[in-house]
Design a protein around this motif. Structure first.
Motif, PDB file in Angstrom:
ATOM      1  N   LEU A  40      12.633  23.936  10.974  1.00  0.00           N
ATOM      2  CA  LEU A  40      11.343  24.615  10.850  1.00  0.00           C
ATOM      3  C   LEU A  40      10.332  23.802  11.645  1.00  0.00           C
ATOM      4  CD1 LEU A  40      11.449  25.288   6.999  1.00  0.00           C
ATOM      5  CD2 LEU A  40      12.236  26.786   8.844  1.00  0.00           C
ATOM      6  N   GLY A  42       7.179  24.340  12.195  1.00  0.00           N
ATOM      7  CA  GLY A  42       5.795  24.361  11.748  1.00  0.00           C
ATOM      8  C   GLY A  42       4.946  25.388  12.472  1.00  0.00           C
ATOM      9  N   ASP A  43       5.563  26.152  13.377  1.00  0.00           N
ATOM     10  CA  ASP A  43       4.834  27.185  14.118  1.00  0.00           C
ATOM     11  C   ASP A  43       5.302  28.592  13.730  1.00  0.00           C
ATOM     12  OD1 ASP A  43       7.358  27.204  15.184  1.00  0.00           O
ATOM     13  OD2 ASP A  43       6.754  26.798  17.256  1.00  0.00           O
ATOM     14  N   ARG A  68       7.952  30.724   8.123  1.00  0.00           N
ATOM     15  CA  ARG A  68       6.549  30.726   7.724  1.00  0.00           C
ATOM     16  C   ARG A  68       6.337  30.176   6.316  1.00  0.00           C
ATOM     17  NH1 ARG A  68       7.435  35.800   9.973  1.00  0.00           N
ATOM     18  NH2 ARG A  68       7.426  36.777   7.912  1.00  0.00           N
ATOM     19  N   LEU A  70       6.663  27.245   4.968  1.00  0.00           N
ATOM     20  CA  LEU A  70       5.974  25.954   4.826  1.00  0.00           C
ATOM     21  C   LEU A  70       4.671  25.893   5.618  1.00  0.00           C
ATOM     22  CD1 LEU A  70       8.899  23.349   4.907  1.00  0.00           C
ATOM     23  CD2 LEU A  70       7.695  24.282   2.951  1.00  0.00           C
ATOM     24  N   PRO A  72       2.225  25.163   8.390  1.00  0.00           N
ATOM     25  CA  PRO A  72       2.292  24.280   9.556  1.00  0.00           C
ATOM     26  C   PRO A  72       3.203  23.066   9.357  1.00  0.00           C
ATOM     27  CG  PRO A  72       0.277  23.863   8.340  1.00  0.00           C
ATOM     28  CD  PRO A  72       0.938  25.025   7.664  1.00  0.00           C
ATOM     29  N   MET A  73       3.858  22.953   8.202  1.00  0.00           N
ATOM     30  CA  MET A  73       4.720  21.809   7.920  1.00  0.00           C
ATOM     31  C   MET A  73       6.052  21.941   8.671  1.00  0.00           C
ATOM     32  SD  MET A  73       5.238  18.949   6.169  1.00  0.00           S
ATOM     33  CE  MET A  73       4.142  19.000   4.747  1.00  0.00           C
ATOM     34  N   ALA A  74       6.416  20.902   9.423  1.00  0.00           N
ATOM     35  CA  ALA A  74       7.709  20.880  10.100  1.00  0.00           C
ATOM     36  C   ALA A  74       8.741  20.240   9.183  1.00  0.00           C
ATOM     37  CB  ALA A  74       7.611  20.094  11.406  1.00  0.00           C
ATOM     38  N   ALA A  75      10.004  20.682   9.313  1.00  0.00           N
ATOM     39  CA  ALA A  75      11.039  20.133   8.440  1.00  0.00           C
ATOM     40  C   ALA A  75      12.417  20.384   9.030  1.00  0.00           C
ATOM     41  CB  ALA A  75      10.954  20.758   7.049  1.00  0.00           C
ATOM     42  N   GLY A 128       7.438  16.810   8.186  1.00  0.00           N
ATOM     43  CA  GLY A 128       6.242  16.474   8.945  1.00  0.00           C
ATOM     44  C   GLY A 128       6.633  15.635  10.147  1.00  0.00           C
TER      45      GLY A 128
END
Length: 327
Positions: A40, A42-43, A68, A70, A72-75, A128
């Protein structure tokens, strides 16, 4: 910042940890599906990669809204893609109808409407801007659960700390594939089959009648490579339930070859001829005991292996399908 590619950590087959160490382990249900690492960015985008590293995102369009979940959180997450039967249990045969659709986005979209998948999440390796690989399992698991990833096609089932024997018995009682034991202090080891994760597969046994055999190759030339087995139906017919090719010593395979030659016949004993090229048929009078994991929707045994000849049972004692017993 691009997300790091992470190969999934693998579990080692084994048994329950000693009772004295039980509280040091977490227990998760072993799932019968396709392992997937989820990216993910974050976009709003989502990417899925199989254990082999193949990009399998296209095969599962119903999972795209997870991108979507999360914001803007990347994971980078670890999980398993499942197809569920009417009882809500993982059905690998159902999933196989979805796994080969990586190059067919139109067909994948149509199949998603009739055979939807469900993504079970059980670990987080990056969150993040922070890599989490060196954190202990207990802390990674807490961070994963705090994300609250529950949706129509994905979930984060809980893990049980301690009570391993009770957890294993519960998987058996509910007909589940097994249990994965994870040491609470274990770090995430990408691509490693680690003793810090132990998998226990619930195996079942069944008595079967041998109705044929397929010739072996190489060092098994002249010997049976596999036996074709069945179980009696209520109407007295013999239903084919699978091909068994493992579980014998060399001496046992040689002994079995002699018994099969003595029972040879030109007539296929099964209700329907099995798809076994070059098969040799035998009069179904040999009773064997086999171990297997689950059955397919068609009743075939998955991952069967030979345990022993049942010389104590006569063929007529298998007049109907015999009940399975947990190994």
């Amino acid at each position: 910042m691009p997300l790091p590619l992470v190969s999934p950590m693998l579990a080692t087959p084994g048994t329950l940890p000693p009772a004295a160490q039980d509280a040091r382990w977490a227990y998760e249900t072993k799932q019968d599906g396709q392992r997937a690492v989820v990216y993910l960015a974050g976009d709003g985008s989502v990417g899925l990669r199989a254990r082999s590293g193949e990009d399998i995102t296209v095969a599962y369009p119903e999972l795209l809204p997870l991108g979507r979940a999360l914001g803007p959180m990347a994971a980078v997450l670890d999980g398993e893609v499942l197809a569920l039967d009417e009882q809500g249990r993982a059905d690998f045969q159902l999933l196989q109808s979805r796994m080969g659709l990586v190059g067919s986005p139109g067909r994948a979209a149509r199949m998603a409407a009739t055979v939807p998948v469900h993504l079970v999440l059980f670990d987080v390796m990056h969150l993040g801007a922070d890599p989490l690989l060196r954190l202990p399992y207990a802390e990674r698991r807490a961070r994963l659960e705090a994300l609250g990833l529950e949706g129509p096609f994905w979930s984060t089932p809980g893990a049980l700390v301690g009570h391993g024997r009770e957890a294993l018995e519960a998987t058996r009682a509910h007909g589940l594939e097994g249990l994965v034991c994870k040491r609470l202090d274990s770090v995430y080891e990408p691509g490693v089959r680690s003793r810090a994760w132990i998998k226990i597969r619930n195996m079942r046994t069944a008595d079967v009648l041998v109705g044929g055999w397929s010739p072996g190759r190489g060092r098994l030339t002249g010997l049976p490579g596999a036996v074709l087995v069945g179980q009696r139906t209520g109407a007295g017919g013999l239903r084919y339930v699978g091909s068994v090719g493992t579980g014998w010593s060399e001496a046992e395979r040689t002994e079995l070859a002699a018994l099969l030659r003595a029972a040879a016949t030109d007539v296929c004993p099964f209700d329907a001829v099995p798809p076994a090229a070059g098969a040799h048929w035998v009069v179904p009078r040999l009773v064997g005991e086999v171990r297997y994991s689950t059955r397919t929707r068609a009743g075939l045994l998955r991952q069967p292996s030979w345990l022993r000849l049942r010389a104590d049972l006569a063929p007529e004692e298998s007049a109907a399908d015999l009940p399975d017993t947990s190994a």
